[in-house]
Write an enzyme that holds these catalytic residues in place. Structure first.
Site, PDB file in Angstrom:
ATOM      1  N   HIS A 292      38.159  34.409  43.652  1.00  0.00           N
ATOM      2  CA  HIS A 292      38.877  34.036  44.871  1.00  0.00           C
ATOM      3  C   HIS A 292      39.811  32.901  44.483  1.00  0.00           C
ATOM      4  O   HIS A 292      39.449  31.729  44.533  1.00  0.00           O
ATOM      5  CB  HIS A 292      37.918  33.546  45.960  1.00  0.00           C
TER       6      HIS A 292
HETATM    7  C1  LIG Z   1      33.344  40.765  40.522  1.00  0.00           C
HETATM    8  C2  LIG Z   1      34.179  40.497  41.739  1.00  0.00           C
HETATM    9  C3  LIG Z   1      33.581  40.411  42.990  1.00  0.00           C
HETATM   10  C4  LIG Z   1      34.349  40.151  44.117  1.00  0.00           C
HETATM   11  N1  LIG Z   1      33.742  40.152  45.325  1.00  0.00           N
HETATM   12  C5  LIG Z   1      34.465  39.941  46.436  1.00  0.00           C
HETATM   13  C6  LIG Z   1      33.872  40.027  47.719  1.00  0.00           C
HETATM   14  O1  LIG Z   1      32.685  40.325  47.847  1.00  0.00           O
HETATM   15  N2  LIG Z   1      34.629  39.783  48.813  1.00  0.00           N
HETATM   16  C7  LIG Z   1      35.941  39.449  48.703  1.00  0.00           C
HETATM   17  O2  LIG Z   1      36.571  39.229  49.724  1.00  0.00           O
HETATM   18  N3  LIG Z   1      36.550  39.417  47.497  1.00  0.00           N
HETATM   19  C8  LIG Z   1      35.852  39.653  46.369  1.00  0.00           C
HETATM   20  N4  LIG Z   1      36.478  39.636  45.148  1.00  0.00           N
HETATM   21  C9  LIG Z   1      37.915  39.351  45.103  1.00  0.00           C
HETATM   22  C10 LIG Z   1      38.742  40.616  45.315  1.00  0.00           C
HETATM   23  O3  LIG Z   1      38.510  41.507  44.252  1.00  0.00           O
HETATM   24  C11 LIG Z   1      40.222  40.282  45.394  1.00  0.00           C
HETATM   25  O4  LIG Z   1      40.439  39.369  46.437  1.00  0.00           O
HETATM   26  C12 LIG Z   1      41.082  41.520  45.696  1.00  0.00           C
HETATM   27  O5  LIG Z   1      40.774  42.565  44.818  1.00  0.00           O
HETATM   28  C13 LIG Z   1      42.544  41.178  45.592  1.00  0.00           C
HETATM   29  O6  LIG Z   1      43.326  42.329  45.764  1.00  0.00           O
HETATM   30  P1  LIG Z   1      44.810  42.403  45.201  1.00  0.00           P
HETATM   31  O7  LIG Z   1      45.364  43.710  45.560  1.00  0.00           O
HETATM   32  O8  LIG Z   1      45.535  41.200  45.632  1.00  0.00           O
HETATM   33  O9  LIG Z   1      44.619  42.251  43.622  1.00  0.00           O
HETATM   34  P2  LIG Z   1      44.006  43.280  42.554  1.00  0.00           P
HETATM   35  O10 LIG Z   1      43.099  44.232  43.200  1.00  0.00           O
HETATM   36  O11 LIG Z   1      43.481  42.493  41.428  1.00  0.00           O
HETATM   37  O12 LIG Z   1      45.272  44.093  42.059  1.00  0.00           O
HETATM   38  C14 LIG Z   1      46.273  43.492  41.283  1.00  0.00           C
HETATM   39  C15 LIG Z   1      46.782  44.546  40.326  1.00  0.00           C
HETATM   40  O13 LIG Z   1      47.996  44.091  39.745  1.00  0.00           O
HETATM   41  C16 LIG Z   1      48.034  44.530  38.407  1.00  0.00           C
HETATM   42  N5  LIG Z   1      48.984  43.686  37.665  1.00  0.00           N
HETATM   43  C17 LIG Z   1      48.875  42.356  37.411  1.00  0.00           C
HETATM   44  N6  LIG Z   1      49.932  41.942  36.680  1.00  0.00           N
HETATM   45  C18 LIG Z   1      50.711  43.022  36.468  1.00  0.00           C
HETATM   46  C19 LIG Z   1      51.950  43.222  35.790  1.00  0.00           C
HETATM   47  N7  LIG Z   1      52.571  42.214  35.197  1.00  0.00           N
HETATM   48  N8  LIG Z   1      52.468  44.475  35.760  1.00  0.00           N
HETATM   49  C20 LIG Z   1      51.831  45.504  36.367  1.00  0.00           C
HETATM   50  N9  LIG Z   1      50.665  45.369  37.024  1.00  0.00           N
HETATM   51  C21 LIG Z   1      50.109  44.134  37.087  1.00  0.00           C
HETATM   52  C22 LIG Z   1      46.618  44.375  37.932  1.00  0.00           C
HETATM   53  O14 LIG Z   1      46.376  45.159  36.787  1.00  0.00           O
HETATM   54  C23 LIG Z   1      45.846  44.819  39.160  1.00  0.00           C
HETATM   55  O15 LIG Z   1      45.540  46.187  39.111  1.00  0.00           O
HETATM   56  C24 LIG Z   1      35.739  39.920  43.997  1.00  0.00           C
HETATM   57  C25 LIG Z   1      36.338  40.015  42.741  1.00  0.00           C
HETATM   58  C26 LIG Z   1      35.580  40.318  41.622  1.00  0.00           C
HETATM   59  C27 LIG Z   1      36.236  40.465  40.292  1.00  0.00           C
END
Ligand SMILES: Cc1cc2nc3c(=O)[nH]c(=O)nc-3n(C[C@H](O)[C@H](O)[C@H](O)COP(=O)(O)OP(=O)(O)OC[C@H]3O[C@@H](n4cnc5c(N)ncnc54)[C@H](O)[C@@H]3O)c2cc1C
Lengths: 224, 595
Positions: free
Chosen positions: B524
């Protein structure tokens, strides 16, 4: 090319499952009915030293089988030969600096392979010839080293991993604790076993799925 | 450089944030949408074969630090050091990103979080607020945001029980939450054996426990996009793993099946974006390394960055978009307000006589207690302004490698050998889940992100640098959490007859003086490109539109000026819905700054 190294296991101790789990890896039984397991990283001598150390970390005792029966040394050999062993999962660009490892983590250059080679040197060529008590004393001296901590963790991994990784042979580790393996559902059992042991004969992932599963350490495509 | 045919919209990152934007734009407009994802494709079929612990120990679904990591220093007087392993947090990669590996805790933030600066000033007066806090109001209120929360919950099929429906308090739900207009899409999950004790203890203490909202479906569910998935099987291998049945809401289980039918949508895996090309406040597209390692320009009319906080912020820096934050003057907005949630807790180890079958679980199956979340009913000895949220009752996963060998302190002379082995076998599956508390995480003037001057990634681009340290305030938060958790743990021991064995402070922050890069905290991470009501205070407006580059939207937790005690993802998804409305209902009708 490097001579192919093997480690010998008494076939009886291992049972049929080893032959099954090592399929495709050139297994042969010699005259004394011992199974030759080809090594990927260790020499035979190194494997024997690691096997002896692992047997003190997770001994075979009145509580049941230990690192030896689980094949922990083969697990470690496979891990060290994989990308992990040469730091394909660690940032290795310089400059290398000294820093507080409790804040920044390990900053040294040693790969897990290097760490083992150095650690085996510390255990000594005579390690296998020592009595168990003498072996313990030597291990105690190394307790705070990176090598020992790595070896200790690898022993737990090799005892408790899915058998596809060549440790936990015959699922001896899972049987020690009653872990059922990666079952696909506990919907019924959740409510049927409140505070009551749910302990069934374990199954490995490939048994549950009905087909072989390729472990990460066998990944052939370059990681970087 | 290879130059592709222009597309209407290019999106960087395929997590929840990126794919919600993609789905909304692709199905509500005729525009062509291309999503670029640096990692490989993921699928439920593959997840079945990943019911394993060893691959998770190596890199699993995470970003490989050999390719790219971050550097860390505690203050800007120090030289940052690269984190050679990514233990601090687990950035995701591949289709779905970290949104595949997450645990699924899915609660909303408390309403005052959106107006926190005003709220604290009014309640405590400016004097009691630490002078180096840089808390900010979001620029929108909970009431304006409620419907976006609902869209997020409906899409993910969140399981739970309402505690405040349109202002009417409902016992059994979280009566401290903000008013919601709808009951949860799915009822709560089935509790585990150990959760019963947690619930009883909470009631005995006069607390108001409730089933924690989770994005793991409790029954068969079809979301508004027509995507169906089964309810949870409680088989474990959940956190840090992809869910093999899709019961856990992940981009691959709740969005990709609908997106695959959209003709104007394309997802390109193994496509690593290195730069946003822009001129005179207008984004022209992105440059990325394609699957063959070829440098490629993708021109686009609209650029969405949804790469998760650290990568989104780094991409803005690498592209030279926005004014870098200067902690000495407070000028600039890019990189400011870095926060990373840590949890407190402790109170000891609960040892049961009976086996607990802890492996029958899923990663966000738990109760919550919010009696101390937000404003505290009275002043506390630690002098913290706000409390935190208890979450727990079940373990998040209980797999043999990670669980074997955990024994009470003193149960064996050392952590190897026969005595230890005997204890490890005896205690396996008998140490119950402890008590943890998550708390608000506040931004400081001195904590921020910028580019490291020395270390680079596999392409040669500078790594992101964290400058971050705990202050006395965080230590007091840990102390508060430890004291409250100890009281709670004591009561669980009483109602369960478990033996309570004392250990040190728990949680993943407590007991340590420095913010370190070694122990996993959470994933987070907030800030760096925050939203707000005016361009001198924030990088983005409340639609997550870049103030200086109106055809660029930066979607995700980078936008949060501070973090609440609650888990952030439902809020991130809700923000993505709002950003999508900003694009579709406002920007496309009248290109330029919305407002
Ligand atoms: C083990 C774990 C447990 C968690 N548990 C919780 C929970 O219980 N509750 C909660 O609210 N949150 C939890 N989280 C946090 C949650 O996973 C994130 O808040 C959420 O996934 C964010 O979503 P997002 O789409 O912003 O990012 P992400 O899902 O991380 O997606 C970002 C994507 O961008 C891609 N990317 C990055 N840079 C580049 C680039 N330069 N070029 C192309 N692609 C790129 C990455 O490869 C990734 O696929 C947890 C996280 C982890 C790892």
């Amino acid at each position: 090319m490097k001579r192919r190294e093997f480690i010998l296991f008494p076939a009886k101790a291992l049972g049929g499952a080893v032959l099954y789990s090592l399929v495709g890896e050139l297994i042969s039984a010699d005259a004394e009915d011992r199974v030759k397991v080809p090594l990927r990283f260790f020499t035979e001598e190194e494997a024997k030293i690691i096997q002896a150390a692992a047997a003190r970390i997770i001994p075979t005792d009145e509580c049941g089988p230990g690192a030896t029966e689980a094949g922990v040394v083969v697990y470690i050999d496979r891990q060290l030969a994989s990308g992990y062993g040469t730091d394909k999962y660690r940032y290795t660009k310089g400059p290398w600096v000294e820093a507080d490892e409790t804040i920044f983590g390990y900053q040294g250059r040693s790969t897990p392979q290097d760490t083992y080679r150095a650690g085996i040197g510390l255990l000594g060529k005579d390690f296998t010839a020592l009595s168990p008590e003498e072996q313990d004393r030597r291990l105690e001296k190394l307790e705070r080293t990176r090598f020992f901590q790595m070896l200790r963790d690898h022993c737990v991994e090799g005892l408790m991993c899915d058998p596809m990784h060549k440790g936990n042979k015959n699922m001896v580790g899972w049987k020690l604790i009653g872990y059922p393996g990666p079952q696909l559902s506990y919907i019924a059992e959740m409510e049927a076993y409140p505070g009551k042991a749910y302990r069934v004969a374990p199954q490995s992932l490939s048994q549950i799925l009905g087909h072989p599963v390729k472990p990460v350490e066998d990944e052939t495509k370059p990681i970087l | 450089m290879k130059r592709l045919k222009p597309t209407d919209v290019v999106i960087v990152g395929s997590g929840f944030a990126g794919l919600v934007m993609a789905k909304e734009i692709a199905s509500r407009t005729a525009l062509n949408v291309a999503v670029l994802e640096r990692g490989p494709a993921r699928s439920l079929e593959k997840y079945v074969e990943e019911m394993d612990e060893i691959d998770i120990l190596r890199v699993g679904l995470g970003q490989n630090p050999a390719e790219q990591t971050i550097t860390l220093r505690n203050t800007n007087k120090q030289t940052a050091v690269p984190l050679r392993l990514l233990a601090l947090f687990h950035p995701g990669t591949g289709t779905g990103g970290a949104s595949e590996a997450w645990a699924g805790f899915g609660e909303r933030f408390l309403p005052e979080q959106m107006v926190l600066a005003t709220h604290l000033r009014e309640k405590f007066g400016a004097k009691r607020i630490p002078p180096d806090w840089t808390i900010r109001d979001w620029g929108i209120t909970y009431d304006e945001f409620e419907d976006y929360y609902w869209r997020a919950e409906e899409m993910m099929g969140v399981s739970g029980k309402a505690g405040n429906l349109n202002g009417k308090l409902i016992p059994g739900g979280n009566i401290f939450e903000g008013p919601r207009k709808h009951e949860f899409p799915n009822p709560p999950l089935t509790p585990t054996y150990t959760m019963g004790f947690w619930y009883k203890a909470a009631l005995a203490l006069g607390y108001h426990p409730y089933p924690m909202p989770t994005a793991i479906a409790s029954q068969n569910y079809t979301n508004p996009y027509g995507v169906s998935r089964p309810g949870c099987f409680y088989s474990g291998f959940c956190i840090n793993h992809g869910c093999k049945t899709g019961a856990k809401a992940m981009p691959t289980s709740v969005l990709m099946p609908a997106l695959e039918n959209e003709k104007n949508f394309v997802l390109r895996n193994n496509s690593w974006v290195r730069k946003i090309v822009h001129r005179d406040g207008h984004a022209e597209g992105v440059v990325y390394m394609d699957e063959n390692g070829e440098e490629t320009m993708q021109p686009a009319d609209l650029v969405v960055v949804a790469a998760f906080t650290p990568d989104s912020v780094r991409l803005l820096y690498l592209s030279g978009i926005g004014d870098p934050y200067d902690p000495n003057t407070g000028d600039g907005t890019l990189g400011m307000n870095l926060t990373h949630q840590v949890n407190g807790g402790g109170g000891g180890m609960l040892v049961f006589d009976e086996p607990l079958n802890l492996f029958m679980t899923t990663s966000s199956l738990s109760y919550g207690v919010s009696d101390f979340d937000g404003d505290l009913p009275e002043d506390v000895p630690e002098g913290v302004l706000r409390g935190g949220q208890f979450t727990g009752g079940a373990v998040q996963d209980y797999l043999p490698v990670m669980s074997f060998g955990r024994i009470p302190p003193g149960a064996a002379p050392r952590n190897w050998g026969s005595e230890w082995k005997k204890a490890a076998i005896s205690y396996w599956d008998r140490i119950g889940p402890g008590v943890g508390m998550s708390m608000d995480t506040y931004p400081y003037r001195q904590n921020y992100m910028d580019l490291d001057p020395t270390y680079t990634d596999k392409w040669g681009d500078p790594l992101l640098r964290f400058t971050m340290e705990y202050t006395d305030y965080e230590q007091r938060q840990f102390a508060y959490a430890a004291r409250m958790s100890a009281q709670f743990t004591q009561k669980i021991a009483e109602v369960s007859k478990a033996k309570l064995i004392s250990t040190g402070p728990g949680g993943n922050g407590g007991g340590f003086r420095h913010y370190d890069g070694v122990r996993y905290k959470t994933t987070h991470i907030q800030g760096g490109a925050i939203m707000g009501a005016s361009p001198d205070q924030s990088a983005l407006n409340t639609w997550l539109q870049h103030w200086k580059t109106p055809n660029l939207f930066v979607v995700g937790s980078n936008a949060l000026p501070q973090n609440a005690a609650g888990h952030p993802t439902t809020t991130i998804v809700a923000l993505a819905y709002r950003a999508a409305d900003g694009v579709i209902d406002h920007y496309l009708k009248r290109p330029g700054l919305i407002g």
